[in-house]
Write a protein that holds these residues in place. Structure first.
Motif, PDB file in Angstrom:
ATOM      1  N   LEU A  78      -6.017  -4.642  25.488  1.00 52.09           N
ATOM      2  CA  LEU A  78      -5.704  -3.469  25.130  1.00 52.09           C
ATOM      3  C   LEU A  78      -4.330  -3.199  25.255  1.00 52.09           C
ATOM      4  CD1 LEU A  78      -6.772  -0.271  24.817  1.00 52.09           C
ATOM      5  CD2 LEU A  78      -7.114  -0.225  27.054  1.00 52.09           C
ATOM      6  N   VAL A  79      -3.533  -2.557  24.044  1.00 54.63           N
ATOM      7  CA  VAL A  79      -2.246  -2.491  24.370  1.00 54.63           C
ATOM      8  C   VAL A  79      -1.770  -1.002  24.046  1.00 54.63           C
ATOM      9  CG1 VAL A  79       0.197  -3.206  23.468  1.00 54.63           C
ATOM     10  CG2 VAL A  79      -1.716  -4.648  23.267  1.00 54.63           C
ATOM     11  N   LEU A  80      -1.130  -0.481  25.078  1.00 52.94           N
ATOM     12  CA  LEU A  80      -0.881   1.091  25.369  1.00 52.94           C
ATOM     13  C   LEU A  80       0.732   1.145  25.368  1.00 52.94           C
ATOM     14  CD1 LEU A  80      -3.613   2.041  28.080  1.00 52.94           C
ATOM     15  CD2 LEU A  80      -3.601   2.385  25.581  1.00 52.94           C
ATOM     16  N   SER A  81       1.060   2.230  24.573  1.00 56.39           N
ATOM     17  CA  SER A  81       2.424   2.530  24.358  1.00 56.39           C
ATOM     18  C   SER A  81       2.772   3.900  24.990  1.00 56.39           C
ATOM     19  CB  SER A  81       2.864   2.566  23.025  1.00 56.39           C
ATOM     20  OG  SER A  81       4.365   3.215  22.719  1.00 56.39           O
ATOM     21  N   LEU A  82       3.576   3.974  25.934  1.00 52.97           N
ATOM     22  CA  LEU A  82       3.853   5.417  26.645  1.00 52.97           C
ATOM     23  C   LEU A  82       5.188   5.689  26.338  1.00 52.97           C
ATOM     24  CD1 LEU A  82       1.663   3.485  28.324  1.00 52.97           C
ATOM     25  CD2 LEU A  82       2.633   5.117  30.278  1.00 52.97           C
ATOM     26  N   GLY A  83       5.662   7.034  25.497  1.00 56.81           N
ATOM     27  CA  GLY A  83       6.877   7.362  25.239  1.00 56.81           C
ATOM     28  C   GLY A  83       6.923   8.753  24.763  1.00 56.81           C
ATOM     29  N   PRO A  84       8.029   9.074  23.977  1.00 58.55           N
ATOM     30  CA  PRO A  84       8.011  10.295  23.500  1.00 58.55           C
ATOM     31  C   PRO A  84       6.952  10.751  22.449  1.00 58.55           C
ATOM     32  CG  PRO A  84       9.735   9.042  22.789  1.00 58.55           C
ATOM     33  CD  PRO A  84       8.914   8.312  23.538  1.00 58.55           C
ATOM     34  N   GLU A  85       7.077  11.986  22.142  1.00 60.77           N
ATOM     35  CA  GLU A  85       6.033  12.271  21.433  1.00 60.77           C
ATOM     36  C   GLU A  85       6.201  11.721  19.773  1.00 60.77           C
ATOM     37  OE1 GLU A  85       4.050  16.731  19.624  1.00 60.77           O
ATOM     38  OE2 GLU A  85       5.999  16.727  20.876  1.00 60.77           O
ATOM     39  N   ARG A  86       5.245  11.634  19.018  1.00 56.11           N
ATOM     40  CA  ARG A  86       5.130  10.841  17.906  1.00 56.11           C
ATOM     41  C   ARG A  86       5.892  11.802  16.722  1.00 56.11           C
ATOM     42  NH1 ARG A  86      -0.537   9.206  14.945  1.00 56.11           N
ATOM     43  NH2 ARG A  86      -0.523   8.381  16.957  1.00 56.11           N
ATOM     44  N   THR A  87       6.828  11.085  15.954  1.00 54.19           N
ATOM     45  CA  THR A  87       7.527  11.844  15.097  1.00 54.19           C
ATOM     46  C   THR A  87       7.051  11.194  13.683  1.00 54.19           C
ATOM     47  OG1 THR A  87       9.534  10.455  15.176  1.00 54.19           O
ATOM     48  CG2 THR A  87       9.552  12.493  16.565  1.00 54.19           C
ATOM     49  N   PRO A  88       6.977  12.141  12.354  1.00 55.12           N
ATOM     50  CA  PRO A  88       6.626  11.747  11.291  1.00 55.12           C
ATOM     51  C   PRO A  88       7.675  10.771  10.658  1.00 55.12           C
ATOM     52  CG  PRO A  88       7.438  13.830  11.179  1.00 55.12           C
ATOM     53  CD  PRO A  88       7.506  13.583  12.443  1.00 55.12           C
ATOM     54  N   LEU A  89       7.127   9.765   9.797  1.00 55.19           N
ATOM     55  CA  LEU A  89       7.939   8.764   8.914  1.00 55.19           C
ATOM     56  C   LEU A  89       7.611   9.402   7.460  1.00 55.19           C
ATOM     57  CD1 LEU A  89       6.798   5.418  10.147  1.00 55.19           C
ATOM     58  CD2 LEU A  89       8.998   6.377  10.646  1.00 55.19           C
ATOM     59  N   ARG A  90       8.574   9.085   6.684  1.00 57.55           N
ATOM     60  CA  ARG A  90       8.715   9.185   5.355  1.00 57.55           C
ATOM     61  C   ARG A  90       8.999   7.812   4.567  1.00 57.55           C
ATOM     62  NH1 ARG A  90      12.909  13.030   4.083  1.00 57.55           N
ATOM     63  NH2 ARG A  90      13.936  11.321   3.058  1.00 57.55           N
ATOM     64  N   LEU A  91       8.215   7.822   3.589  1.00 56.40           N
ATOM     65  CA  LEU A  91       8.382   6.431   2.677  1.00 56.40           C
ATOM     66  C   LEU A  91       8.391   6.709   1.301  1.00 56.40           C
ATOM     67  CD1 LEU A  91       8.035   3.189   2.998  1.00 56.40           C
ATOM     68  CD2 LEU A  91       5.447   3.442   2.686  1.00 56.40           C
ATOM     69  N   GLU A  92       9.618   6.289   0.951  1.00 59.49           N
ATOM     70  CA  GLU A  92      10.018   6.448  -0.605  1.00 59.49           C
ATOM     71  C   GLU A  92      10.076   5.253  -1.231  1.00 59.49           C
ATOM     72  OE1 GLU A  92      13.378   8.867   0.111  1.00 59.49           O
ATOM     73  OE2 GLU A  92      12.341  10.667  -0.118  1.00 59.49           O
ATOM     74  N   GLY A  93       9.863   5.190  -2.649  1.00 58.28           N
ATOM     75  CA  GLY A  93      10.006   3.924  -3.366  1.00 58.28           C
ATOM     76  C   GLY A  93       9.537   4.140  -4.835  1.00 58.28           C
ATOM     77  N   PRO A  94       9.933   3.372  -5.728  1.00 57.71           N
ATOM     78  CA  PRO A  94       9.567   3.624  -7.212  1.00 57.71           C
ATOM     79  C   PRO A  94       7.888   3.780  -7.259  1.00 57.71           C
ATOM     80  CG  PRO A  94      10.250   1.386  -6.720  1.00 57.71           C
ATOM     81  CD  PRO A  94      10.358   2.093  -5.627  1.00 57.71           C
ATOM     82  N   ALA A  95       7.536   4.561  -8.433  1.00 59.75           N
ATOM     83  CA  ALA A  95       6.368   4.918  -8.720  1.00 59.75           C
ATOM     84  C   ALA A  95       5.515   3.776  -9.473  1.00 59.75           C
ATOM     85  CB  ALA A  95       5.998   5.934  -9.141  1.00 59.75           C
ATOM     86  N   GLU A  96       6.530   2.807 -10.112  1.00 65.26           N
ATOM     87  CA  GLU A  96       5.761   1.851 -10.795  1.00 65.26           C
ATOM     88  C   GLU A  96       6.950   0.701 -10.968  1.00 65.26           C
ATOM     89  OE1 GLU A  96       6.536   3.497 -15.249  1.00 65.26           O
ATOM     90  OE2 GLU A  96       4.577   4.304 -14.214  1.00 65.26           O
ATOM     91  N   ALA A  97       6.631  -0.369 -11.531  1.00 64.88           N
ATOM     92  CA  ALA A  97       7.579  -1.514 -11.599  1.00 64.88           C
ATOM     93  C   ALA A  97       6.704  -2.761 -12.406  1.00 64.88           C
ATOM     94  CB  ALA A  97       8.004  -1.918 -10.004  1.00 64.88           C
ATOM     95  N   ARG A  98       7.652  -3.582 -12.734  1.00 67.22           N
ATOM     96  CA  ARG A  98       6.929  -4.830 -13.422  1.00 67.22           C
ATOM     97  C   ARG A  98       6.569  -5.875 -12.516  1.00 67.22           C
ATOM     98  NH1 ARG A  98       8.364  -4.948 -19.154  1.00 67.22           N
ATOM     99  NH2 ARG A  98       7.805  -6.917 -19.134  1.00 67.22           N
ATOM    100  N   ARG A  99       5.644  -6.645 -12.718  1.00 65.78           N
ATOM    101  CA  ARG A  99       5.060  -7.664 -12.018  1.00 65.78           C
ATOM    102  C   ARG A  99       6.106  -8.615 -11.782  1.00 65.78           C
ATOM    103  NH1 ARG A  99      -0.501  -8.997 -14.483  1.00 65.78           N
ATOM    104  NH2 ARG A  99       0.420  -8.198 -15.981  1.00 65.78           N
ATOM    105  N   GLY A 100       6.654  -9.333 -10.803  1.00 65.57           N
ATOM    106  CA  GLY A 100       7.410 -10.370 -10.796  1.00 65.57           C
ATOM    107  C   GLY A 100       8.896 -10.098 -10.219  1.00 65.57           C
ATOM    108  N   THR A 101       8.801  -8.757 -10.215  1.00 67.09           N
ATOM    109  CA  THR A 101      10.320  -7.940  -9.498  1.00 67.09           C
ATOM    110  C   THR A 101      10.038  -7.803  -7.970  1.00 67.09           C
ATOM    111  OG1 THR A 101       9.439  -5.841 -10.351  1.00 67.09           O
ATOM    112  CG2 THR A 101      10.851  -6.998 -11.906  1.00 67.09           C
ATOM    113  N   ALA A 102      11.204  -7.662  -7.431  1.00 66.86           N
ATOM    114  CA  ALA A 102      11.218  -7.237  -5.893  1.00 66.86           C
ATOM    115  C   ALA A 102      11.442  -5.703  -5.982  1.00 66.86           C
ATOM    116  CB  ALA A 102      12.274  -7.989  -5.291  1.00 66.86           C
ATOM    117  N   VAL A 103      10.502  -4.996  -5.370  1.00 68.73           N
ATOM    118  CA  VAL A 103      10.616  -3.435  -5.355  1.00 68.73           C
ATOM    119  C   VAL A 103      11.033  -3.039  -3.796  1.00 68.73           C
ATOM    120  CG1 VAL A 103       9.288  -1.466  -5.679  1.00 68.73           C
ATOM    121  CG2 VAL A 103       8.767  -3.668  -6.867  1.00 68.73           C
TER     122      VAL A 103
END
Length: 187
Positions: free
Chosen positions: A87-112
């Motif tokens: 059981l691993v517990l983390s004690l710290g400040p209140e949770r803040t939201p994350l935002r994740l952005e990236g392209p909506a589409e890409a071709r297979r074989g490319t690094a996105v």
């Protein structure tokens, strides 16, 4: 009364204190599976659980670092310890939201590339997971990174033979449980 045979480890990471507990109390028959993994058996099944009250070192926002579950702001916690499972517990400040952005589409074989941002700077432990079009976890793309600033970049190096369809990319702050997800369509 104190629980016997529980190993406790404490760590500090940025503004968090991590408390890990591992129950070794085995009043059960222990056997080993084919792959060498220890299996615990008791009258109720193959796992032993103990209800425990945990006195934490201080009052803080508590998160189960393995599941991301927010357990509230507290200095005491009632929970279950499972023999052989940490059981691993983390004690710290209140949770803040994350935002994740990236392209909506890409071709297979490319690094996105995807960028995760948090509203405040600070050191973070981020877990990156990818699920394929079938919803299955893709371990070959999983990463854990330590980031020092408010933003972090993750590259998804897609393969030419990856199935076409929607891929879900998720980032989770391991110590706060905050997470964000986006969808990438590979053609």
């Amino acid at each position: 009364r104190p629980v016997k045979q529980v190993r406790v480890a404490r760590y500090r990471f940025a503004g968090h204190e991590v408390v890990a507990l591992l129950s070794g109390q085995l009043d059960v028959k222990t056997s080993f599976g084919r792959d060498g993994v220890t299996v615990y058996e008791d009258a109720e099944g193959r796992v032993v659980r103990h209800e425990v009250d945990i006195a934490l070192p201080r009052t803080a926002h508590v998160t189960n670092a393995r599941t991301g579950e927010a357990l509230g702001e507290t200095a005491r916690l009632r929970t279950t310890l499972t023999a052989g499972d940490a059981l691993v517990l983390s004690l710290g400040p209140e949770r803040t939201p994350l935002r994740l952005e990236g392209p909506a589409e890409a071709r297979r074989g490319t690094a996105v590339a995807f960028t995760a941002t948090a509203p405040n700077p600070g050191k973070r432990l981020l877990r990156w997971h990818v699920r394929g079009p079938d919803g299955a976890f893709r371990p070959e793309y999983a990463r854990v990174t330590v980031e020092a600033g408010p933003s972090a970049t993750f590259a998804l190096p897609s393969a030419l033979n990856d199935a076409a369809g929607e891929y879900r990319v998720r980032v989770t702050d391991v110590l706060t449980g905050a997470s964000a997800e986006t969808i990438l369509r590979l053609e």
